[in-house]
Design a protein around this motif. Structure first.
Motif, PDB file in Angstrom:
ATOM      1  N   ALA A  77       0.834  -1.210   0.000  1.00 34.13           N
ATOM      2  CA  ALA A  77       0.000   0.000   0.000  1.00 34.13           C
ATOM      3  C   ALA A  77       0.867   1.258   0.000  1.00 34.13           C
ATOM      4  CB  ALA A  77      -0.925  -0.007   1.220  1.00 34.13           C
ATOM      5  N   ASN A  78       1.920   1.263   0.797  1.00 30.02           N
ATOM      6  CA  ASN A  78       2.757   2.459   0.889  1.00 30.02           C
ATOM      7  C   ASN A  78       3.635   2.654  -0.353  1.00 30.02           C
ATOM      8  OD1 ASN A  78       1.761   3.298   3.372  1.00 30.02           O
ATOM      9  ND2 ASN A  78       3.231   2.065   4.516  1.00 30.02           N
ATOM     10  N   ALA A  79       3.913   1.574  -1.053  1.00 27.07           N
ATOM     11  CA  ALA A  79       4.711   1.682  -2.290  1.00 27.07           C
ATOM     12  C   ALA A  79       3.875   2.157  -3.467  1.00 27.07           C
ATOM     13  CB  ALA A  79       5.353   0.337  -2.619  1.00 27.07           C
ATOM     14  N   SER A  80       2.569   1.965  -3.392  1.00 28.52           N
ATOM     15  CA  SER A  80       1.692   2.268  -4.539  1.00 28.52           C
ATOM     16  C   SER A  80       0.669   3.343  -4.236  1.00 28.52           C
ATOM     17  CB  SER A  80       0.945   1.000  -4.955  1.00 28.52           C
ATOM     18  OG  SER A  80       0.049   0.594  -3.932  1.00 28.52           O
ATOM     19  N   PHE A  81       0.536   3.704  -2.966  1.00 28.40           N
ATOM     20  CA  PHE A  81      -0.478   4.666  -2.494  1.00 28.40           C
ATOM     21  C   PHE A  81      -1.898   4.170  -2.736  1.00 28.40           C
ATOM     22  CE2 PHE A  81       2.280   8.808  -2.591  1.00 28.40           C
ATOM     23  CZ  PHE A  81       3.130   8.254  -1.660  1.00 28.40           C
ATOM     24  N   VAL A  82      -2.086   2.857  -2.911  1.00 29.94           N
ATOM     25  CA  VAL A  82      -3.449   2.344  -3.010  1.00 29.94           C
ATOM     26  C   VAL A  82      -4.106   2.457  -1.636  1.00 29.94           C
ATOM     27  CG1 VAL A  82      -2.919  -0.091  -2.474  1.00 29.94           C
ATOM     28  CG2 VAL A  82      -4.860   0.468  -3.957  1.00 29.94           C
ATOM     29  N   LYS A  83      -5.395   2.745  -1.629  1.00 25.13           N
ATOM     30  CA  LYS A  83      -6.113   2.941  -0.372  1.00 25.13           C
ATOM     31  C   LYS A  83      -6.977   1.725  -0.035  1.00 25.13           C
ATOM     32  CE  LYS A  83      -4.436   7.021  -0.093  1.00 25.13           C
ATOM     33  NZ  LYS A  83      -3.104   7.012   0.569  1.00 25.13           N
ATOM     34  N   ASP A  84      -7.206   1.527   1.239  1.00 23.90           N
ATOM     35  CA  ASP A  84      -8.114   0.478   1.675  1.00 23.90           C
ATOM     36  C   ASP A  84      -9.493   0.731   1.059  1.00 23.90           C
ATOM     37  OD1 ASP A  84      -8.475  -1.866   3.338  1.00 23.90           O
ATOM     38  OD2 ASP A  84      -9.748  -0.639   4.617  1.00 23.90           O
ATOM     39  N   LYS A  85     -10.092  -0.296   0.546  1.00 22.92           N
ATOM     40  CA  LYS A  85     -11.428  -0.279  -0.090  1.00 22.92           C
ATOM     41  C   LYS A  85     -11.446   0.354  -1.491  1.00 22.92           C
ATOM     42  CE  LYS A  85     -13.896  -0.395   4.301  1.00 22.92           C
ATOM     43  NZ  LYS A  85     -13.786  -1.885   4.344  1.00 22.92           N
ATOM     44  N   GLN A  86     -10.271   0.763  -1.993  1.00 22.95           N
ATOM     45  CA  GLN A  86     -10.199   1.257  -3.377  1.00 22.95           C
ATOM     46  C   GLN A  86     -10.494   0.094  -4.336  1.00 22.95           C
ATOM     47  OE1 GLN A  86      -6.599   3.470  -4.171  1.00 22.95           O
ATOM     48  NE2 GLN A  86      -6.780   3.213  -6.394  1.00 22.95           N
ATOM     49  N   LYS A  87     -11.211   0.404  -5.433  1.00 20.74           N
ATOM     50  CA  LYS A  87     -11.454  -0.636  -6.441  1.00 20.74           C
ATOM     51  C   LYS A  87     -10.386  -0.534  -7.519  1.00 20.74           C
ATOM     52  CE  LYS A  87     -16.161  -1.834  -5.675  1.00 20.74           C
ATOM     53  NZ  LYS A  87     -17.345  -2.444  -6.298  1.00 20.74           N
ATOM     54  N   VAL A  88      -9.725  -1.630  -7.803  1.00 23.06           N
ATOM     55  CA  VAL A  88      -8.635  -1.606  -8.779  1.00 23.06           C
ATOM     56  C   VAL A  88      -8.872  -2.661  -9.848  1.00 23.06           C
ATOM     57  CG1 VAL A  88      -7.014  -0.807  -7.016  1.00 23.06           C
ATOM     58  CG2 VAL A  88      -7.147  -3.250  -7.555  1.00 23.06           C
ATOM     59  N   GLU A  89      -8.258  -2.434 -11.009  1.00 25.81           N
ATOM     60  CA  GLU A  89      -8.473  -3.347 -12.135  1.00 25.81           C
ATOM     61  C   GLU A  89      -7.621  -4.602 -11.983  1.00 25.81           C
ATOM     62  OE1 GLU A  89      -8.030  -1.550 -15.975  1.00 25.81           O
ATOM     63  OE2 GLU A  89      -9.080  -3.207 -16.952  1.00 25.81           O
ATOM     64  N   ILE A  90      -8.265  -5.723 -12.212  1.00 23.33           N
ATOM     65  CA  ILE A  90      -7.610  -7.038 -12.094  1.00 23.33           C
ATOM     66  C   ILE A  90      -7.696  -7.741 -13.436  1.00 23.33           C
ATOM     67  CG2 ILE A  90      -7.683  -9.275 -10.910  1.00 23.33           C
ATOM     68  CD1 ILE A  90      -7.228  -7.129  -8.907  1.00 23.33           C
ATOM     69  N   TYR A  91      -6.606  -8.380 -13.827  1.00 24.86           N
ATOM     70  CA  TYR A  91      -6.651  -9.185 -15.050  1.00 24.86           C
ATOM     71  C   TYR A  91      -5.684 -10.354 -14.923  1.00 24.86           C
ATOM     72  CZ  TYR A  91      -2.759  -5.948 -15.938  1.00 24.86           C
ATOM     73  OH  TYR A  91      -1.610  -5.196 -15.810  1.00 24.86           O
ATOM     74  N   LYS A  92      -5.880 -11.345 -15.780  1.00 27.51           N
ATOM     75  CA  LYS A  92      -4.957 -12.481 -15.765  1.00 27.51           C
ATOM     76  C   LYS A  92      -3.595 -12.023 -16.279  1.00 27.51           C
ATOM     77  CE  LYS A  92      -8.186 -16.249 -16.249  1.00 27.51           C
ATOM     78  NZ  LYS A  92      -8.413 -17.571 -16.852  1.00 27.51           N
ATOM     79  N   CYS A  93      -2.534 -12.336 -15.557  1.00 27.79           N
ATOM     80  CA  CYS A  93      -1.201 -11.941 -15.983  1.00 27.79           C
ATOM     81  C   CYS A  93      -0.877 -12.628 -17.309  1.00 27.79           C
ATOM     82  CB  CYS A  93      -0.150 -12.365 -14.943  1.00 27.79           C
ATOM     83  SG  CYS A  93      -0.462 -11.721 -13.293  1.00 27.79           S
ATOM     84  N   GLN A  94      -0.278 -11.873 -18.218  1.00 30.16           N
ATOM     85  CA  GLN A  94       0.191 -12.459 -19.478  1.00 30.16           C
ATOM     86  C   GLN A  94       1.601 -12.983 -19.261  1.00 30.16           C
ATOM     87  OE1 GLN A  94      -0.028  -8.783 -21.365  1.00 30.16           O
ATOM     88  NE2 GLN A  94      -2.176  -8.893 -21.927  1.00 30.16           N
ATOM     89  N   LYS A  95       1.843 -14.191 -19.723  1.00 29.39           N
ATOM     90  CA  LYS A  95       3.206 -14.725 -19.576  1.00 29.39           C
ATOM     91  C   LYS A  95       3.778 -15.037 -20.931  1.00 29.39           C
ATOM     92  CE  LYS A  95       4.540 -14.472 -15.456  1.00 29.39           C
ATOM     93  NZ  LYS A  95       5.731 -13.701 -15.146  1.00 29.39           N
TER      94      LYS A  95
END
Lengths: 191, 191
Positions: free
Chosen positions: B173-191
């Protein structure tokens, strides 16, 4: 391209005026260790940094002297001592919080200058030409491994005196498990 | 898809046996706050966690009881109290360091169980079917903003009792400044 990471722990830069107060008139910082960027060094000297909630007893000073004193902390550090988390490029003290510094000879109440440093990469002019990087470009860094991360918004700072080095802080290192001096892949962020 | 982030601060899970020792025979943890995952709660009770270098005076216990006691710390926390930084999925105590726990009625010397928790996402069966996610898939999460980051290697844990939630720790959280309860985009990692 692969570039070496330099992990910055919390540190303080001091102005001539503040060194005079904290360590005594005309005191000269002494070199503990040279840093990768030419002329920059970790000093033997440390100061206490006091925030509203708590303090760090001894934070290392990085030399040489700067025009304005500046305290670079991780967000974790800011929360611990009770100052707002404000992200800034080094030298940009707009609306930054303040702390008290205590040295062996005196005390300074800073007026701003406390920041979480923005991600940035020092790029030599040679590398910039070779890789097509301009000063101010935003780069991405891919950290592999069990805690893999891509860091975006890395500001490229190009100068002929610079040595290629990606600066991350301890929160970024602890979130990604990247190690100091590890070489990581850098590319221009796609938007 | 967009999923809510839950930021985990350092916490402790306790076994029945260890609650008996730390708080007294048959003591029942009391609910401070229900967590997003059904049946999980932050307890009013806290314990001191003592490492080789230093200690945390009061770390909150999360209930209900577990089969084995487990201490989840950030890498920053591990360095502070002087235990090795070992990344593990919850419940996997292989080669994990130990600490001492101190409660109001007694002391427990753990045998392992101290970890930095691997990134993971709780996924409901409904969401998994809709999004084509299988239990064990590795997902990526994109955190936007001035400290933008993509976190990879997020283990999808699918269960019909789960509520959709991406678990990150305080370093992330501190490295990205994402907040608790924030909605973020999720996807399958491409390899």
């Amino acid at each position: 391209m692969f570039i070496e990471v330099g992990i910055s722990a919390r540190h303080v830069h001091l102005s001539r005026k503040d060194i005079d107060i904290l360590f005594g008139k005309d005191y000269q910082l002494t070199v503990f260790k040279d840093l990768k960027q030419v002329g920059q060094f970790a000093a033997n000297e440390k100061v206490e940094v006091i925030g509203p909630r708590s303090a760090f007893k001894a934070i290392r000073i990085l030399g040489p002297e700067r025009k304005k004193s500046q305290v670079e902390l991780s967000a974790t550090d800011c929360i611990k001592i009770g100052v707002p988390v404000v992200l800034r490029d080094s030298g940009d003290h707009r609306e930054t919080p303040s702390v008290k510094l205590v040295g062996p000879k005196g005390t300074v109440e800073l007026e701003g200058g406390v920041m979480v440093a923005s991600r940035h990469m020092h790029v030599s002019t040679t590398t910039a030409l070779k890789e097509g990087i301009n000063n101010g470009d935003l780069l991405c860094a891919e950290i592999p491994g069990e805690r893999a991360v891509v860091f975006s918004n890395i500001l490229a700072r190009v100068d002929e005196t610079y040595v290629d080095e990606l600066h991350l802080d301890t929160d970024e290192a602890n979130a990604s498990f990247v190690k100091d001096k590890q070489k990581v892949e850098i590319y221009k962020c796609q938007k």
